[in-house]
Write an enzyme that holds these catalytic residues in place. Structure first.
Site, PDB file in Angstrom:
ATOM      1  N   GLU A  41       0.877  -1.166   0.000  1.00  0.00           N
ATOM      2  CA  GLU A  41       0.000   0.000   0.000  1.00  0.00           C
ATOM      3  C   GLU A  41       0.909   1.210   0.000  1.00  0.00           C
ATOM      4  O   GLU A  41       1.609   1.456   0.972  1.00  0.00           O
ATOM      5  CB  GLU A  41      -0.875  -0.004   1.268  1.00  0.00           C
ATOM      6  CG  GLU A  41      -1.950  -1.059   1.263  1.00  0.00           C
ATOM      7  CD  GLU A  41      -3.049  -0.769   0.254  1.00  0.00           C
ATOM      8  OE1 GLU A  41      -3.336   0.420   0.000  1.00  0.00           O
ATOM      9  OE2 GLU A  41      -3.609  -1.722  -0.298  1.00  0.00           O
ATOM     10  N   CYS A  55      -2.585   8.658   3.671  1.00  0.00           N
ATOM     11  CA  CYS A  55      -2.420   8.316   2.243  1.00  0.00           C
ATOM     12  C   CYS A  55      -3.613   8.862   1.465  1.00  0.00           C
ATOM     13  O   CYS A  55      -3.526   9.135   0.282  1.00  0.00           O
ATOM     14  CB  CYS A  55      -2.350   6.818   2.032  1.00  0.00           C
ATOM     15  SG  CYS A  55      -1.387   5.964   3.249  1.00  0.00           S
TER      16      CYS A  55
END
Ligand code: ADP
Length: 516
Positions: free
Chosen positions: A286, A320
Site C-alpha cells: 500500500e 495516504c
C-alpha cells in the site's frame, strides 16, 4: 459477506467523563516515558546494546522510550522462531485462532484511551484521530476474525458421480509485516493480525517513529495468550535489516504500507528467488496517493470547502488518502477557495495533549518537516500562497495548514506526494477537464467528486481511476467493512484492507478431490 460486524464507535469527547478518562490516560502514558523496549523473539524479551530513541514530534527533546535494534542475526533467530511456531499455529482451527484474536480486541477496547494517548505523544495525533486509529485497529481484528471463520468452510466446487471435491484455504508460512507511522496502531495491527488469523506467523518490524505503540500490541497479544513465536517483534534500522527481512529465503509474504520508493523496492526484491527458496513470495504493498477533490459547477460551496479542508488538514495531511489537490470548476473556484481559506484560518495547531479541541499537531519528524517546507517553497513559486506557509521546528515539527492556489496540473506540487498539510487549487472549464486533471497523476488511491449532476457522477464512476471514490464528501475516513481501502496505479497492489477479499492475500487455495 461478513456477518454481525459492528464498527467500534468514536469516543464522544463532549462527554465530561470521557474527557477525564482521556486526561487520566495521558497522565498514565506520561508516567511511562523513558521505558526500554526489547525485541521479542519466540516470546523472549531481548534488550540489545544497539538502541535508538522514540521522541515526541511536538516536543522533540522529549524522549518517550528507548528501543532495542534487531541485527541480521536476530532476524534469523526470529525467522527460525516463526518457522517453528508455524508448524503448530497453522493447525489451530480458524475458529480457535479467531476466538483468540477476539480476546485481543477485547483487551484493546478496555485499554483504548491508553493506546490513543500514547499516539498523542508518539505520533502527534489529535485526540479524535488517535481514538479513530485505535478503533480502526479493533475493527480490523473483529472484521478479519469473522472473515476467516467464513473462509474456514472453503468455497463451493461441485461433486460428480464417484467424486467428492473440496476447495479450501490454507496459510502460507512465515512472513514480514512492515507498517507505517501514520496509522501506527490501526495499520500495524491490521497488517499483523490478518496474516496470523489466516494461520501464518509474522516478523513485525515497526516503523522507526512509532515503535512504542507497536510494542503495546505485542504486550496485548502476549496477555491474550498468543503462542510464542507466532508474532516476533524486530524493531530496527530499515537500512540494516529492511532488505534482509524482504530478501530472506523463508519470507513467504511481505505486507508493506509506506512510500512509493520503498514499496517498489520491496516489490522488486521480493521477486527474486533466493538460494534455498522453493516458492514465490507475495507482496502486499500500500503506497502513496495524490488524492483530489473534484468540485463541479452548481454545488454547495460550503460543503465543498469543508470537505477540502477536513480532508487536506486532518492529522496534518499525513494520510495516504489526504486531499492534496482541489480541482474546481471555474464558476465556483473563487467562492470555494475563499471559503476554504476562511475555514483554514480557524484551525488550531499546537501540542495535541492540550485538549480534544486542538485540531492539528506537528508533522512526524525532521525529514518530513524539511520535505514539506521545501514543497511549500516550490509551491509558492508555482502558484500563489493563500494561507499558511508558516513552519517552526524549534520545539516540535509544526507546519501550518497551507493553501496554494492558481496551480497547473503539471506543477511539481500537483504531481508529487507531499504528505503534509498542503493543498493545491487548480481551475478547470468543464467536467471532462476536471476528471482529466484528477487522473493526471501516477497515483490512484482515493478521490471525491462534489456534484449534483448524476450524469457527471456516473462518468466519474467509470473514468476516475481511483480505488476509493466518494460522492459529495471528503476523500479521507474510510471505515472497515464499509469502505475497503486500497488504490490503483502506483498507489499499490489494491489489497483492499477491511474488505471481504483481504484475507485471501494471506491464504493459498487447495483442492481435495476424492474418488469413491
Ligand atoms: P516514510 O518515508 O513515510 O517513512 P517508508 O516507506 O520509508 O515511508 O517507511 C515505511 C516502512 O517501511 C517503515 O516501517 C520503514 O521502516 C520501512 N522501510 C524503509 N525502508 C525499507 C527497506 N529498504 N526495506 C524494508 N522496509 C523498509
Amino acid at each position: 459477506m461478513v456477518v454481525e460486524f459492528h464498527n467500534e464507535p468514536a469516543t464522544d469527547f463532549t462527554d465530561q467523563e470521557n474527557q477525564q478518562a482521556f486526561k487520566d490516560a495521558l497522565k498514565k502514558v506520561k508516567a511511562e516515558f523513558g521505558k526500554e523496549i526489547p525485541l521479542v523473539i519466540n516470546g523472549e524479551k531481548i534488550f540489545t546494546d544497539d538502541k535508538y530513541e522514540s521522541v515526541d514530534p511536538a516536543n522533540h527533546q522529549q524522549v518517550l522510550g528507548t528501543i532495542s535494534k534487531a541485527s541480521k542475526e536476530q532476524v534469523d533467530q526470529a525467522m527460525e522462531a516463526a518457522k517453528e511456531a508455524y508448524k503448530t499455529w497453522r493447525k489451530w482451527t480458524p475458529k480457535e485462532r479467531a476466538e483468540l484474536l477476539i480476546r485481543v480486541s477485547a483487551i484493546i477496547r478496555r485499554r483504548k484511551h491508553e493506546l490513543s494517548a500514547l499516539m498523542v505523544y508518539e505520533a502527534g495525533k489529535p485526540w479524535n484521530e488517535a481514538d479513530g486509529d485505535t478503533n480502526e485497529g479493533i475493527d480490523f481484528i473483529e472484521y478479519y476474525a469473522r472473515s476467516m471463520m467464513e473462509l474456514a468452510h472453503g468455497k463451493q466446487v461441485f461433486d460428480r458421480e464417484g467424486e467428492h471435491n473440496q476447495y479450501i484455504y490454507k496459510p502460507m508460512g512465515p512472513g514480514v509485516t512492515i507498517p507505517p507511522w501514520n496509522f501506527p496502531f490501526a495499520i500495524m495491527t491490521g497488517t499483523t493480525v490478518a496474516p496470523i488469523i489466516a494461520g501464518n506467523t509474522v516478523l513485525l518490524k515497526p516503523a522507526e517513529d512509532t515503535p512504542l505503540i507497536a510494542y503495546k500490541l505485542i504486550e496485548i497479544l502476549e496477555e491474550a495468550g498468543l503462542p510464542k513465536g507466532v508474532v516476533n517483534f524486530v524493531p530496527g534500522d530499515p537500512k540494516e535489516i529492511g532488505d534482509y527481512l524482504v530478501d530472506h529465503k523463508d519470507t513467504h509474504f511481505v505486507t508493506f504500507t509506506g512510500s512509493r520508493a520503498t514499496g517498489t523496492r520491496i516489490f522488486e526484491r521480493a521477486a527474486k528467488v533466493q538460494e534455498g527458496q522453493n516458492f514465490l513470495k507475495r507482496v502486499i504493498a500500500e503506497m502513496g496517493g495524490k488524492d483530489a477533490i473534484v468540485v463541479d459547477e452548481n454545488i454547495d460551496t460550503d460543503l465543498a470547502a469543508q470537505a477540502i479542508v477536513d480532508s487536506a488538514f486532518g492529522f496534518s495531511g499525513q494520510k495516504c488518502s489526504a486531499c492534496s489537490r482541489a480541482i474546481v470548476h471555474k464558476d465556483v473556484y473563487d467562492e470555494v477557495l475563499e471559503k476554504s481559506i476562511k475555514l483554514t484560518k480557524e484551525l488550531s495547531i499546537k501540542h495535541t495533549e492540550g485538549g480534544s479541541d486542538v485540531y492539528m499537531g506537528p508533522v512526524i519528524n525532521q525529514k518530513q518537516f524539511d520535505k514539506i517546507k521545501n514543497y511549500i517553497e516550490i509551491g509558492s513559486k508555482e502558484g500563489k500562497l493563500e494561507v499558511g506557509g508558516k513552519t517552526d521546528d524549534s520545539k516540535g515539527f509544526f507546519v501550518h495548514p497551507t493553501i496554494i492556489s492558481d496551480l497547473k496540473s503539471s506543477d511539481q506540487i500537483m504531481q508529487e506526494e507531499i504528505f503534509g498539510p498542503v493543498v493545491g487549487f487548480t481551475k478547470c472549464d468543464n467536467f471532462e477537464e476536471l476528471l482529466e486533471v484528477a487522473n493526471d497523476t501516477d497515483y490512484g488511491l482515493t478521490g471525491a467528486v462534489i456534484t449534483n449532476n448524476r450524469e457527471h457522477w456516473r462518468q466519474a464512476c467509470e473514468d476516475y481511476d481511483v480505488g476509493n471514490l466518494y460522492l459529495n464528501r471528503g476523500c479521507t475516513s474510510a471505515v472497515v467493512g464499509y469502505h475497503p481501502f486500497g488504490g490503483f496505479k502506483m498507489s499499490g497492489t489494491d489489497a483492499k484492507t477491511g474488505s471481504p477479499d483481504y484475507m485471501l492475500n494471506f491464504l493459498e487455495q487447495k483442492i481435495l478431490s476424492e474418488q469413491f
